[in-house]
Design a protein around this motif. Structure first.
Motif, mmCIF file in Angstrom:
data_model
loop_
_atom_site.group_PDB
_atom_site.id
_atom_site.type_symbol
_atom_site.label_atom_id
_atom_site.label_comp_id
_atom_site.label_asym_id
_atom_site.label_seq_id
_atom_site.Cartn_x
_atom_site.Cartn_y
_atom_site.Cartn_z
ATOM 1 N N PRO A 135 32.534 70.279 61.032
ATOM 2 C CA PRO A 135 31.649 70.873 60.018
ATOM 3 C C PRO A 135 30.876 72.083 60.535
ATOM 4 C CG PRO A 135 30.812 68.727 60.720
ATOM 5 C CD PRO A 135 32.188 68.862 61.283
ATOM 6 N N THR A 136 30.634 72.135 61.852
ATOM 7 C CA THR A 136 29.954 73.313 62.411
ATOM 8 C C THR A 136 30.805 74.569 62.206
ATOM 9 O OG1 THR A 136 28.779 72.018 64.084
ATOM 10 C CG2 THR A 136 29.026 74.375 64.520
ATOM 11 N N VAL A 137 32.093 74.460 62.472
ATOM 12 C CA VAL A 137 32.997 75.603 62.297
ATOM 13 C C VAL A 137 33.056 76.010 60.827
ATOM 14 C CG1 VAL A 137 35.396 76.359 62.424
ATOM 15 C CG2 VAL A 137 34.374 75.134 64.338
ATOM 16 N N GLU A 138 33.157 75.026 59.932
ATOM 17 C CA GLU A 138 33.211 75.349 58.503
ATOM 18 C C GLU A 138 31.940 76.076 58.064
ATOM 19 O OE1 GLU A 138 34.334 72.148 55.951
ATOM 20 O OE2 GLU A 138 36.120 71.639 57.102
ATOM 21 N N GLY A 139 30.795 75.623 58.567
ATOM 22 C CA GLY A 139 29.540 76.292 58.234
ATOM 23 C C GLY A 139 29.461 77.700 58.793
ATOM 24 N N THR A 140 30.026 77.880 59.982
ATOM 25 C CA THR A 140 30.039 79.210 60.611
ATOM 26 C C THR A 140 30.905 80.171 59.804
ATOM 27 O OG1 THR A 140 29.803 78.134 62.770
ATOM 28 C CG2 THR A 140 30.426 80.457 62.771
ATOM 29 N N ILE A 141 32.048 79.689 59.337
ATOM 30 C CA ILE A 141 32.909 80.514 58.483
ATOM 31 C C ILE A 141 32.167 80.901 57.203
ATOM 32 C CG2 ILE A 141 35.022 80.498 57.077
ATOM 33 C CD1 ILE A 141 36.187 78.565 59.226
ATOM 34 N N MET A 142 31.478 79.915 56.609
ATOM 35 C CA MET A 142 30.703 80.182 55.393
ATOM 36 C C MET A 142 29.672 81.281 55.625
ATOM 37 S SD MET A 142 28.094 77.553 53.448
ATOM 38 C CE MET A 142 26.902 77.654 54.811
ATOM 39 N N MET A 143 28.954 81.198 56.739
ATOM 40 C CA MET A 143 27.927 82.202 57.037
ATOM 41 C C MET A 143 28.547 83.563 57.296
ATOM 42 S SD MET A 143 25.339 79.984 59.415
ATOM 43 C CE MET A 143 24.040 81.213 59.398
ATOM 44 N N ALA A 144 29.673 83.594 57.990
ATOM 45 C CA ALA A 144 30.348 84.863 58.275
ATOM 46 C C ALA A 144 30.785 85.547 56.980
ATOM 47 C CB ALA A 144 31.543 84.626 59.189
ATOM 48 N N ILE A 145 31.276 84.766 56.033
ATOM 49 C CA ILE A 145 31.712 85.335 54.747
ATOM 50 C C ILE A 145 30.515 85.821 53.932
ATOM 51 C CG2 ILE A 145 32.766 84.751 52.514
ATOM 52 C CD1 ILE A 145 34.616 82.816 54.089
ATOM 53 N N GLN A 146 29.447 85.014 53.921
ATOM 54 C CA GLN A 146 28.268 85.353 53.123
ATOM 55 C C GLN A 146 27.550 86.609 53.609
ATOM 56 O OE1 GLN A 146 25.950 81.746 53.371
ATOM 57 N NE2 GLN A 146 26.682 80.985 51.389
ATOM 58 N N HIS A 147 27.570 86.829 54.911
ATOM 59 C CA HIS A 147 26.705 87.873 55.480
ATOM 60 C C HIS A 147 27.462 89.092 55.993
ATOM 61 C CE1 HIS A 147 23.022 85.468 55.198
ATOM 62 N NE2 HIS A 147 23.764 84.430 55.527
ATOM 63 N N THR A 148 28.716 89.246 55.599
ATOM 64 C CA THR A 148 29.460 90.451 55.969
ATOM 65 C C THR A 148 30.138 91.032 54.735
ATOM 66 O OG1 THR A 148 31.447 89.146 56.492
ATOM 67 C CG2 THR A 148 29.945 89.634 58.318
ATOM 68 N N ASP A 149 30.530 92.289 54.839
ATOM 69 C CA ASP A 149 31.256 92.934 53.735
ATOM 70 C C ASP A 149 32.686 93.260 54.152
ATOM 71 O OD1 ASP A 149 30.772 94.941 55.523
ATOM 72 O OD2 ASP A 149 29.694 96.254 54.130
#
Length: 300
Positions: A135-149
């Motif tokens: 779940p840590t990796v999944e959350g990291t992917i979520m944050m990377a998508i949310q905070h980049t263009d």
């Protein structure tokens, strides 16, 4: 089964609900402290205030993942009550009482030692840490998508540390098409990074390694992403710090430089509390049953 075992569950978030559910299924008798706003009722569990708990009958105390603050306060999202664990409470427990926590700090370790009670840190176990890395990796992917263009695919990602989380993060971002480089200190880690088909670098060369990074993911729990390191990053770099508080990033300088830096400890409990809770519940129930069985054998 845990029939006849008395356990106090003190504070916590949604992950604790899975632990409570599992332990009640195993027929343990639970005292729930810091749960008075929880609508759900569990058979065999009673909600109590901490000053009402009979610590003299508790076979185990289960704390939230963070344990306590440095002042002894325990997080309680299902209560407005201020819950503080003190040494005298531990001293009132039976000698065999074990305290379970995710992690510890100087305060919690200190009072457990002074009261001569065993303290088990679940996150120091390889099985818990590896399961939690999912779940840590999944959350990291979520944050990377949310905070980049830009897409993860084709982006340049620097992962700091090849521990249990770092390895899962590096492998997953590589699988998503990112160009991943991983920083480590040990020669065997450098060899493992190479074997994984990723680009290794020594952490002593971190400033050079991050100079072209789009995303920098830190898993090392001490200051490694310093001001001098951040000064070498491109202005668009996103820093995601997965280390336990206070993280390993100079957040003040990152803000001054205009680089977005996010501290994200405890991602499993945020993105997948049910799964994260089940991971803890399964390991805890196993440990409690082993402890209970050993005590019964000694009593015979």
């Amino acid at each position: 089964m845990l029939t006849g075992m008395q356990i106090a569950v003190i504070g916590g978030d949604a992950r604790q609900l899975e632990i409570i559910r599992k332990l009640t299924e195993l027929d343990a008798k639970l005292s729930l402290i810091g749960f008075e706003q929880l609508d759900h009722a569990f058979t065999g569990a009673s909600k109590e205030k901490i000053d009402e708990v009979d610590f003299s009958v508790q076979d185990a105390l289960i704390l939230p993942v963070p344990g306590t603050s440095l002042e002894g306060q325990v997080e309680t999202i299902f209560s407005n009550e201020r819950v503080v664990l003190i040494k005298e409470m531990l001293e009132r427990t039976p000698e065999h009482c074990t305290v379970y926590s995710g992690i510890s700090n100087a305060y919690l370790t200190g009072i457990a030692s002074q009261a001569n009670r065993k303290l088990v840190q679940l996150f120091s176990r390889d099985d818990v840490a590896i399961y939690n890395s999912i779940p840590t990796v999944e959350g990291t992917i979520m944050m990377a998508i949310q905070h980049t263009d830009f897409t993860i695919h084709g982006s340049r990602v620097a992962v700091l540390g090849l521990g249990r989380v770092g390895m899962s993060v590096a492998r997953t971002f590589h699988a998503l098409g990112a160009k991943v480089k991983v920083g480590a200190r040990k020669s065997e880690h450098i060899a493992r990074i190479t074997e994984m088909g990723l680009e290794p670098f020594l952490l002593s060369d971190i400033s050079k390694a991050v100079s072209d990074s789009d995303i920098c993911i830190n898993t090392i729990p001490h200051q490694i992403v310093t001001a001098s390191v951040i000064s070498r990053m491109p202005a668009h770099t996103l820093i995601i710090d997965l280390a336990s508080k206070p993280g390993g990033t100079d957040f003040r300088y990152a803000e001054k430089r205009g680089i977005k830096a996010l501290l994200a400890p405890g991602l499993p409990g945020i993105v997948a509390p049910k799964t994260a809770g089940q991971i803890l519940a399964n390991v805890l129930s196993q440990l409690l049953m082993e402890d209970f069985s050993n005590r019964k054998e000694k009593e015979v």
